[in-house]
Design a protein around this motif. Structure first.
Motif, PDB file in Angstrom:
ATOM      1  N   ASP A  62       0.681  -0.960   0.158  1.00  0.00           N
ATOM      2  CA  ASP A  62       0.554  -0.134   0.008  1.00  0.00           C
ATOM      3  C   ASP A  62       0.708   1.212   0.210  1.00  0.00           C
ATOM      4  OD1 ASP A  62      -2.098   1.935   0.605  1.00  0.00           O
ATOM      5  OD2 ASP A  62      -2.982   0.666   1.565  1.00  0.00           O
ATOM      6  N   PRO A  63       0.837   2.378  -0.818  1.00  0.00           N
ATOM      7  CA  PRO A  63       1.598   2.728  -0.892  1.00  0.00           C
ATOM      8  C   PRO A  63       1.869   4.089  -0.748  1.00  0.00           C
ATOM      9  CG  PRO A  63       0.989   2.878  -3.252  1.00  0.00           C
ATOM     10  CD  PRO A  63       0.371   1.675  -1.890  1.00  0.00           C
ATOM     11  N   LYS A  64       0.664   3.932   1.126  1.00  0.00           N
ATOM     12  CA  LYS A  64       0.569   4.877   1.936  1.00  0.00           C
ATOM     13  C   LYS A  64       1.140   5.209   2.670  1.00  0.00           C
ATOM     14  CE  LYS A  64      -3.597   2.782   4.174  1.00  0.00           C
ATOM     15  NZ  LYS A  64      -5.586   3.180   4.452  1.00  0.00           N
ATOM     16  N   ASN A  65       1.729   4.088   3.324  1.00  0.00           N
ATOM     17  CA  ASN A  65       2.594   3.885   3.991  1.00  0.00           C
ATOM     18  C   ASN A  65       3.881   3.873   3.593  1.00  0.00           C
ATOM     19  OD1 ASN A  65       0.850   1.911   5.799  1.00  0.00           O
ATOM     20  ND2 ASN A  65       0.743   0.548   4.954  1.00  0.00           N
ATOM     21  N   TYR A  66       4.418   4.629   2.657  1.00  0.00           N
ATOM     22  CA  TYR A  66       5.796   5.376   1.973  1.00  0.00           C
ATOM     23  C   TYR A  66       5.747   6.576   2.711  1.00  0.00           C
ATOM     24  CZ  TYR A  66       4.946   1.237  -1.246  1.00  0.00           C
ATOM     25  OH  TYR A  66       4.605  -0.084  -1.645  1.00  0.00           O
ATOM     26  N   ARG A  67       4.917   7.087   2.888  1.00  0.00           N
ATOM     27  CA  ARG A  67       4.847   8.466   3.662  1.00  0.00           C
ATOM     28  C   ARG A  67       4.666   8.549   5.033  1.00  0.00           C
ATOM     29  NH1 ARG A  67       5.899   9.764  -1.821  1.00  0.00           N
ATOM     30  NH2 ARG A  67       4.288   8.996  -3.138  1.00  0.00           N
ATOM     31  N   TYR A  68       5.302  10.807   4.729  1.00  0.00           N
ATOM     32  CA  TYR A  68       4.212  10.881   6.494  1.00  0.00           C
ATOM     33  C   TYR A  68       3.562  10.211   6.777  1.00  0.00           C
ATOM     34  CZ  TYR A  68       9.280  12.774   6.081  1.00  0.00           C
ATOM     35  OH  TYR A  68      10.244  14.012   6.022  1.00  0.00           O
ATOM     36  N   THR A  69       3.217   9.732   8.572  1.00  0.00           N
ATOM     37  CA  THR A  69       1.852   9.697   8.506  1.00  0.00           C
ATOM     38  C   THR A  69       2.323  10.463  10.310  1.00  0.00           C
ATOM     39  OG1 THR A  69       3.122   7.790  10.112  1.00  0.00           O
ATOM     40  CG2 THR A  69       1.717   7.596   7.757  1.00  0.00           C
ATOM     41  N   LEU A  74      -0.122   5.646  14.365  1.00  0.00           N
ATOM     42  CA  LEU A  74      -1.031   5.519  13.276  1.00  0.00           C
ATOM     43  C   LEU A  74      -2.900   5.643  13.660  1.00  0.00           C
ATOM     44  CD1 LEU A  74       0.234   2.769  10.476  1.00  0.00           C
ATOM     45  CD2 LEU A  74      -0.680   5.226  10.561  1.00  0.00           C
ATOM     46  N   ASN A 277       5.472   2.615   9.338  1.00  0.00           N
ATOM     47  CA  ASN A 277       4.394   2.627   8.845  1.00  0.00           C
ATOM     48  C   ASN A 277       3.955   1.183   8.865  1.00  0.00           C
ATOM     49  OD1 ASN A 277       3.219   4.727   8.789  1.00  0.00           O
ATOM     50  ND2 ASN A 277       4.062   5.019   7.187  1.00  0.00           N
TER      51      ASN A 277
END
Length: 399
Positions: A62-69, A74, A277
């Motif tokens: 899931d590409p969203k896990n490659y970003r800052y959170t 989470l 993440n």
């Protein structure tokens, strides 16, 4: 030419982790071909359960896990931690009162940074985990050791804490089950200490990372469950490392009053931002998923606990209190000191540990890492065959 400005005096005063140092030395000897058996590291020898690994593998797609959170963690994990805190510590908290950290060590560091001011005294029951006094010093606090020996099952009393309290005392460290001793405070002992801290307005930092590893029907009652009113002056630190064999995933957390967590969150936003993440998603799977394998780990630890206690007790000069939690045994070895063994007469547990490594090729951590000399810490979180072989080497050395 002007000489270079000095390095940090504060960091220069901080010692290397003694447990990691001994473990690194043992691994170096093993790499050199020596058959060293190491009881040094507090690390389960099991593989992380596959359903947790599968959750991480799915998260990688899931590409969203490659970003800052969000730096504090989470939402799915903060919610899972809040649910666990209610389930196991008896404290209802909002997810906003949870901060996810890079392992339990970061939680410990941030907890002291959050509630300690320069010159504050922090009551530190001994034997203690080697990181606590260094983290206190980094917060410009002063650790005040309160020692309880084997005759007290390594558990301090309110009378001892009160004798150590001064007008500078602002924090108490409370750990049950204990690293390094494996001791577990009874519900009554926990409540008495909690009421004392509440009466004197003292912050409590309670490390609960071993709370799910208890034996003989014992429950590690959280200090905030024993004294609910104490929640407004308590920070709980925890993590997935020990229960789920996830030491390398580096996911811990801290839970506490909203105002304290705001400060800790501000610090983390500058210190490290969000935890990995994928590891956070794996930790959420661990907390929300089936607990069968974690229970099997606990049962294996219990079997090993009984074995190492019974075998160490066969050595004349060794006193072994029965640990009811974690995965450590902390024998009193003062009876082995000042006696010749293989041409060497150790006078401290540091010298004794060196002798054991040289003569028996067994790595243990000396009591000096955790408080007074005269004790050894052995982790039984290693394979059954190695565990027995290591103790038998000690039996032969001290026969």
């Amino acid at each position: 030419m002007t000489s270079r400005a000095p390095l940090s005096r504060k960091l220069s005063a901080i010692a290397e982790s003694a447990t990691l140092k001994v473990d690194a030395k043992a691994k170096a000897l093993q790499a050199a071909g020596r058959p060293v058996i190491s009881y040094a590291a507090g690390e389960p020898d099991f593989a992380t359960p596959s359903f947790i690994v599968d959750a991480a593998a799915k998260a990688l797609q899931d590409p969203k896990n490659y970003r800052y959170t969000p730096a504090a963690g989470l939402p799915v994990l903060r919610e899972a931690i809040a649910a666990k805190t209610l389930r196991d510590s008896g404290l209802e908290v909002a997810p906003s009162q949870v901060i996810v950290t890079n392992g339990g060590k970061q939680s410990v560091y941030q907890a002291f940074q959050t509630v300690v001011n320069p010159g504050d005294e922090v009551l530190l029951p001994a034997p203690y985990w080697t990181t606590y006094p260094e983290a206190i010093a980094l917060a410009d606090g002063t650790p005040v050791e309160v020692f309880a020996g084997a005759d007290q099952d390594y558990k301090v009393t309110v009378a001892q804490l009160e004798a150590a309290r001064t007008d500078k005392t602002t924090v108490l460290v409370f750990v049950s089950p204990s690293n390094p001793t494996g001791s577990v405070y009874t519900p009554e002992e926990t409540a008495e200490i909690g009421r004392w801290a509440l009466e004197h307005g003292i912050w409590v930092i309670t490390d609960e990372i071993y709370q799910n590893l208890t034996y003989e029907g014992v429950k590690a009652v959280s200090i905030v469950e024993a004294v609910p009113e104490l929640a407004e002056q308590t920070i709980l630190v925890n993590g997935v490392a020990k229960t789920y064999a996830m030491t390398g995933w580096r996911v811990g957390w801290m839970v506490g009053p909203a105002d304290a967590m705001k400060l800790a969150g501000n610090l983390q936003s500058h210190l490290s931002s969000n935890v990995n993440n994928v590891a956070q998603i794996a930790a959420a799977a661990a907390l929300n998923g089936p607990q069968d394998e974690a229970e099997q780990f606990r049962l294996a630890f219990d079997r090993r606990r009984q074995l190492i206690v019974s075998e160490l007790a066969k050595i004349d000069g060794v006193e072994v209190p029965n640990p009811l939690g974690a995965f450590y045994v902390y024998p009193d070895v003062r009876g082995l000191l000042n006696r010749p063994w293989g041409g060497v007469t150790p006078t401290t547990s540091l010298e004794l540990a060196d002798l054991i490594l040289e003569k028996a090729e067994v790595a243990v951590v000396p009591g000096e890492a955790f408080g007074p000399s005269g004790y050894l810490r052995l982790s039984y979180a290693l394979g059954d065959d190695q565990l027995l072989e290591g103790v038998q080497r000690l039996q032969r050395l001290f026969a």
